[in-house]
Scaffold this motif. Structure first.
Motif, PDB file in Angstrom:
ATOM      1  N   ASP A 121      61.349   6.597   5.174  1.00 47.38           N
ATOM      2  CA  ASP A 121      59.969   6.723   5.643  1.00 47.38           C
ATOM      3  C   ASP A 121      59.889   7.534   6.932  1.00 47.38           C
ATOM      4  O   ASP A 121      58.950   8.318   7.126  1.00 47.38           O
ATOM      5  CB  ASP A 121      59.366   5.336   5.865  1.00 47.38           C
ATOM      6  N   ARG A 122      60.878   7.351   7.808  1.00 49.09           N
ATOM      7  CA  ARG A 122      60.894   8.129   9.049  1.00 49.09           C
ATOM      8  C   ARG A 122      61.087   9.612   8.748  1.00 49.09           C
ATOM      9  O   ARG A 122      60.473  10.474   9.398  1.00 49.09           O
ATOM     10  CB  ARG A 122      62.019   7.633   9.962  1.00 49.09           C
ATOM     11  N   LEU A 123      61.909   9.924   7.766  1.00 55.26           N
ATOM     12  CA  LEU A 123      62.127  11.311   7.366  1.00 55.26           C
ATOM     13  C   LEU A 123      60.830  11.945   6.895  1.00 55.26           C
ATOM     14  O   LEU A 123      60.514  13.087   7.250  1.00 55.26           O
ATOM     15  CB  LEU A 123      63.176  11.374   6.256  1.00 55.26           C
ATOM     16  N   LEU A 124      60.054  11.209   6.111  1.00 53.67           N
ATOM     17  CA  LEU A 124      58.805  11.740   5.572  1.00 53.67           C
ATOM     18  C   LEU A 124      57.736  11.926   6.651  1.00 53.67           C
ATOM     19  O   LEU A 124      56.746  12.625   6.431  1.00 53.67           O
ATOM     20  CB  LEU A 124      58.262  10.799   4.489  1.00 53.67           C
ATOM     21  N   SER A 125      57.938  11.324   7.808  1.00 49.65           N
ATOM     22  CA  SER A 125      56.944  11.435   8.885  1.00 49.65           C
ATOM     23  C   SER A 125      57.079  12.737   9.674  1.00 49.65           C
ATOM     24  O   SER A 125      56.352  12.937  10.639  1.00 49.65           O
ATOM     25  CB  SER A 125      57.059  10.241   9.831  1.00 49.65           C
ATOM     26  N   GLY A 126      58.014  13.604   9.265  1.00 47.11           N
ATOM     27  CA  GLY A 126      58.120  14.905   9.931  1.00 47.11           C
ATOM     28  C   GLY A 126      59.503  15.297  10.378  1.00 47.11           C
ATOM     29  O   GLY A 126      59.653  16.207  11.201  1.00 47.11           O
ATOM     30  N   TYR A 127      60.538  14.646   9.861  1.00 50.00           N
ATOM     31  CA  TYR A 127      61.911  14.965  10.241  1.00 50.00           C
ATOM     32  C   TYR A 127      62.681  15.483   9.023  1.00 50.00           C
ATOM     33  O   TYR A 127      62.258  15.298   7.873  1.00 50.00           O
ATOM     34  CB  TYR A 127      62.615  13.738  10.811  1.00 50.00           C
ATOM     35  N   ASP A 128      63.794  16.131   9.299  1.00 48.75           N
ATOM     36  CA  ASP A 128      64.670  16.612   8.227  1.00 48.75           C
ATOM     37  C   ASP A 128      65.991  15.862   8.188  1.00 48.75           C
ATOM     38  O   ASP A 128      66.682  15.902   7.166  1.00 48.75           O
ATOM     39  CB  ASP A 128      64.947  18.112   8.390  1.00 48.75           C
ATOM     40  N   ILE A 129      66.369  15.222   9.274  1.00 51.40           N
ATOM     41  CA  ILE A 129      67.595  14.428   9.326  1.00 51.40           C
ATOM     42  C   ILE A 129      67.296  13.167  10.135  1.00 51.40           C
ATOM     43  O   ILE A 129      66.853  13.248  11.274  1.00 51.40           O
ATOM     44  CB  ILE A 129      68.753  15.205   9.999  1.00 51.40           C
ATOM     45  N   VAL A 130      67.538  12.016   9.537  1.00 49.33           N
ATOM     46  CA  VAL A 130      67.340  10.748  10.231  1.00 49.33           C
ATOM     47  C   VAL A 130      68.597   9.912  10.043  1.00 49.33           C
ATOM     48  O   VAL A 130      69.066   9.715   8.915  1.00 49.33           O
ATOM     49  CB  VAL A 130      66.118   9.976   9.702  1.00 49.33           C
ATOM     50  N   SER A 131      69.135   9.425  11.156  1.00 46.53           N
ATOM     51  CA  SER A 131      70.364   8.637  11.123  1.00 46.53           C
ATOM     52  C   SER A 131      70.084   7.188  11.482  1.00 46.53           C
ATOM     53  O   SER A 131      69.074   6.878  12.121  1.00 46.53           O
ATOM     54  CB  SER A 131      71.387   9.216  12.110  1.00 46.53           C
ATOM     55  N   ALA A 132      70.994   6.329  11.064  1.00 49.44           N
ATOM     56  CA  ALA A 132      70.934   4.913  11.436  1.00 49.44           C
ATOM     57  C   ALA A 132      72.110   4.629  12.361  1.00 49.44           C
ATOM     58  O   ALA A 132      73.264   4.852  11.998  1.00 49.44           O
ATOM     59  CB  ALA A 132      71.002   4.024  10.202  1.00 49.44           C
TER      60      ALA A 132
END
Length: 318
Positions: A121-132
């Motif tokens: 969901d964080r990726l769809l909010s405007g990012y291309d790479i999201v890490s945990a």
């Protein structure tokens, strides 16, 4: 979540396996449940990096149970020999065909399963790479590495300890255009010019991942290579030493000029010896700075060559 609310995007899940047999069941119990609940179509790519335990046998036994795979595609990439995390995950990512790709570097499920959907969901909010990233205790060696790396790297984005990440297809295409060989994915992702973010979580346990001497050796080698590939720390060190010897040479020159007009004479030969040595060391480290700069350019060409060997690909489901 009902079936009509599932995401229609095709998702690839790339999982690294190296002597990870004891974590397979707990990991896939958590991961599969989330993907079955949230995505209509997905594939699982397990990269077996020359495991010497029963990882592959446990994996086949796990997915041998009827209906456990949820109808998804499951592939196992068998590396020809132990090639380390980075090369293995490069192989898995290159085989992935999803619109979005999850990379699980470690199958220690010490996070809430909802985090898997949260990074999406964080990726769809405007990012291309999201890490945990885990907020837990980090080894002092890792802490020092990240500190010095972030201090000497030219990237605006800082790297840290990560458990897994998700990438858009645009991000994958971008890093592939930067060079087929990715020596350190985390650094490349942070330097690709796209928007990145990290979601932090509190560790809720987990079985942990045993790191053998081979694992530690591979990570140590990667850390050293990363400083060479992605930072100018060696150039800085060489430049500082060259500057120090330049100042020393100028000091010796001033002392020589002063001694000419001084009544007290230094020991015969001392001035010429020190002047020669200081000038010589200055020249050596200046030359080393130029060589390091030249090598940094040459290293950029190395990225264009692929660096992993696959023994074969095994399909566990159609």
């Amino acid at each position: 979540m009902t079936a009509d609310k599932k995401e229609s995007k095709f998702v690839s899940v790339v999982v690294y396996l190296h002597n990870s047999g004891r974590n397979i069941e707990s990991f896939f119990d958590k991961v599969l449940e989330m993907f079955q609940e949230n995505f209509e179509k997905y594939e699982i790519i397990c990269v077996n990096d020359a495991s010497t335990d029963d990882s592959v046998e446990r994996l086949k036994e796990y997915f041998g149970d009827s209906g456990r795979d949820g109808g998804c595609m499951i592939n196992i990439i068998h590396m020809s020999y132990f090639q380390g995390l980075e090369a293995s995950m490069n192989a898995g990512r290159d085989m992935a065909i999803g619109d979005f790709v999850y990379e699980f570097d470690d199958i220690n499920p010490d996070y809430p399963k909802e985090l898997i959907r949260e990074v999406y969901d964080r990726l769809l909010s405007g990012y291309d790479i999201v890490s945990a990233g885990c907020k837990g205790k980090i080894k002092w060696t890792s802490r020092m590495f990240y500190l010095f790396y972030n201090m000497t790297s030219n990237s605006r984005n800082r790297i840290g300890q990560e458990t897994f990440r998700i990438l858009s297809r645009r991000a994958i295409n971008r890093v592939m255009s930067m060079g087929q060989y990715i020596p350190y994915r985390k650094a490349i992702y942070m330097n690709c010019g796209l928007k990145t973010d990290t979601v932090y979580y509190e560790s809720i346990g987990g079985t942990g991942r045993h790191k053998s001497k081979t694992d530690r050796s591979e990570r140590t080698s990667l850390a050293i290579d990363s400083f060479i590939y992605f930072t100018n720390v060696l150039e800085r060190i060489s430049l500082v030493i060259s500057g120090a010897f330049l100042l020393f040479t100028l000091g010796v020159a001033v002392y020589i000029v002063g001694s000419i007009f001084s009544a007290s004479k230094p020991v015969e030969g001392w001035l010429s010896t020190m002047g020669f040595l200081s000038l010589g060391f200055f020249g050596v480290f200046s030359l080393l700075t130029i060589i390091l700069k030249y090598l940094s350019v040459m290293l950029g060409l190395i990225f264009k060559h692929q660096r992993y060997l696959i023994e074969g690909v095994e399909k566990l489901s159609k």
